[in-house]
Design an enzyme around this catalytic site. Structure first.
Site, PDB file in Angstrom:
ATOM      1  N   PHE A 183      37.227  23.906 -17.577  1.00 28.61           N
ATOM      2  CA  PHE A 183      37.109  23.150 -16.324  1.00 28.61           C
ATOM      3  C   PHE A 183      35.636  23.016 -15.963  1.00 28.61           C
ATOM      4  CE2 PHE A 183      41.295  24.962 -16.498  1.00 28.61           C
ATOM      5  CZ  PHE A 183      42.112  23.959 -16.020  1.00 28.61           C
ATOM      6  N   VAL A 185      36.627  28.427 -16.337  1.00 28.58           N
ATOM      7  CA  VAL A 185      35.957  27.649 -15.302  1.00 28.58           C
ATOM      8  C   VAL A 185      34.449  27.801 -15.491  1.00 28.58           C
ATOM      9  CG1 VAL A 185      35.699  27.383 -12.810  1.00 28.58           C
ATOM     10  CG2 VAL A 185      37.890  28.144 -13.760  1.00 28.58           C
ATOM     11  N   CYS A 186      33.730  26.695 -15.566  1.00 29.00           N
ATOM     12  CA  CYS A 186      32.270  26.741 -15.755  1.00 29.00           C
ATOM     13  C   CYS A 186      31.603  27.450 -14.576  1.00 29.00           C
ATOM     14  CB  CYS A 186      31.726  25.320 -15.882  1.00 29.00           C
ATOM     15  SG  CYS A 186      29.924  25.261 -15.864  1.00 29.00           S
ATOM     16  N   VAL A 187      30.851  28.498 -14.869  1.00 24.98           N
ATOM     17  CA  VAL A 187      30.294  29.338 -13.799  1.00 24.98           C
ATOM     18  C   VAL A 187      29.308  28.586 -12.909  1.00 24.98           C
ATOM     19  CG1 VAL A 187      28.530  30.358 -15.336  1.00 24.98           C
ATOM     20  CG2 VAL A 187      29.187  31.550 -13.258  1.00 24.98           C
ATOM     21  N   ALA A 189      31.141  26.121 -10.801  1.00 35.47           N
ATOM     22  CA  ALA A 189      32.004  26.821  -9.846  1.00 35.47           C
ATOM     23  C   ALA A 189      31.201  27.352  -8.664  1.00 35.47           C
ATOM     24  CB  ALA A 189      32.744  27.964 -10.550  1.00 35.47           C
TER      25      ALA A 189
END
Lengths: 119, 98, 121
Positions: free
Chosen positions: A39, A77-79, A82
């Protein structure tokens, strides 16, 4: 065959997450493996457990969590994306984990095919 | 390779760009790109021309959702999500023209 | 050798209006760090990413265009610009801030065909 999936758009605003979900479901039904769903960009909003859609609408977030639980799918989820959008470990829906862009590249290396859904 | 388009060709250049560079392979129209698969639009001539060099397919559930499943250009094949998966698997690589 | 794949990043969007150009650079650098074969294609408005003389002070946003010149230091040397897109925007190679290979539309298409992974930004 192993599929890597990238989702660039958030839920409800754009059809990307819906199409990606239905693609994954169909792939699993055919006996393929979903190596990872990554994501990215606004797509990180798919991971918020604070999401509360109206009763008569599909629950996109819960649907991903359920699919991940049933088929042991890695939802990443891409940090950086995010944190920019207020998605943190404390509001992450079940089955999702936060990690770096290296996970996207690794999916590209490990999976037989990469498919991107976005705007 | 498989080219995946998701934008209406009447308001976005993604399909045009894809048709400009792609000389072979398959094009799958999904989401708002399904309008490119319908008869009578300003795009019909261009699509028929494209079909000389590329195979054109459309994701039927998206076309049905938009009320246009009865207007598919002759020669455009339909697939469901399972067919979408098969297309990705059978092509060596794919690109989403976002 | 089997672990080395051909990654192509297809950049079709202008910088600053959306975040994609900046994010593409991030993934490009990480992919190179994984020792993969990386190439960048610039077409449509993506060509504008390489325009010389970007000044972003007035929009209070970081100017990331110098990064394109730094790519060489990471052994990323395959930068392709589609001729038709460049010309349609009134630009020529002299307007670009980094050395690129200009390819015609058919050659760009053929190059895409040869990739293992194509990521769109």
């Amino acid at each position: 065959m192993k599929f890597g999936i990238v989702i660039n758009e958030g839920p409800y605003q754009h059809q990307a997450s819906d199409t990606a979900y239905l693609f994954c479901k169909a792939a699993l039904e055919k006996g393929h493996e979903i190596f990872r769903v990554f994501f990215y960009h606004d797509g990180v909003n798919n991971a918020s457990r604070l999401t509360e859609p109206p009763q008569d609408d599909r629950n996109i977030v819960a649907r991903w969590s359920k699919l991940a639980e049933e088929h042991k799918i890695d939802l990443v989820v891409c940090v950086a994306a995010a944190l920019r959008r207020g998605i943190k470990d404390e509001n992450l829906a079940p089955g999702f984990r936060i990690s770096g862009l290296g996970q996207l590249v690794e999916a590209g290396i490990q999976a037989d095919r990469m498919v991107t859904f976005g705007d | 390779m498989l080219h995946i388009i998701n934008k209406s060709p009447l308001s976005n250049g993604a399909l045009d760009s894809c048709l400009r560079v792609a000389e072979s392979g398959e094009i799958l129209l999904i989401e708002d790109a399904v309008y490119a698969a319908t008869k009578g639009s300003a795009l019909e001539g261009k699509m028929k021309e494209a079909m000389d060099k590329l195979k054109v397919l459309v994701l039927l559930p998206d076309l049905e959702a938009r009320g246009l499943a009865d207007r598919i250009i002759e020669g455009v094949a339909t697939v469901d999500y399972g067919g979408f998966v098969d297309l990705v698997a059978s092509n060596k690589n794919c690109q989403s023209w976002l | 050798m089997s672990d080395i794949k051909k990654f192509m990043f297809v950049n079709r969007k202008a910088p600053y209006g959306t975040i994609y150009a900046l994010e593409s650079l991030e993934v490009v650098l990480i992919t190179a760090a994984f020792d993969q074969e990386v190439s960048l294609a610039f077409m449509d408005d993506g060509v504008y990413q390489l325009k010389k003389g970007q000044q972003t002070k007035g929009i209070e946003t970081k100017n990331f265009s110098p990064t394109y010149r730094a790519l060489e230091g990471y052994d990323i040397e395959k930068l392709y610009v589609e001729k038709e897109s460049m010309e349609a925007r009134g630009l020529s190679e002299g307007d670009l801030l980094v050395d690129v290979t200009v390819l015609g539309k058919k050659e760009i298409g053929e190059l895409m065909d040869q990739q293992d992974v194509v990521l769109s930004f």
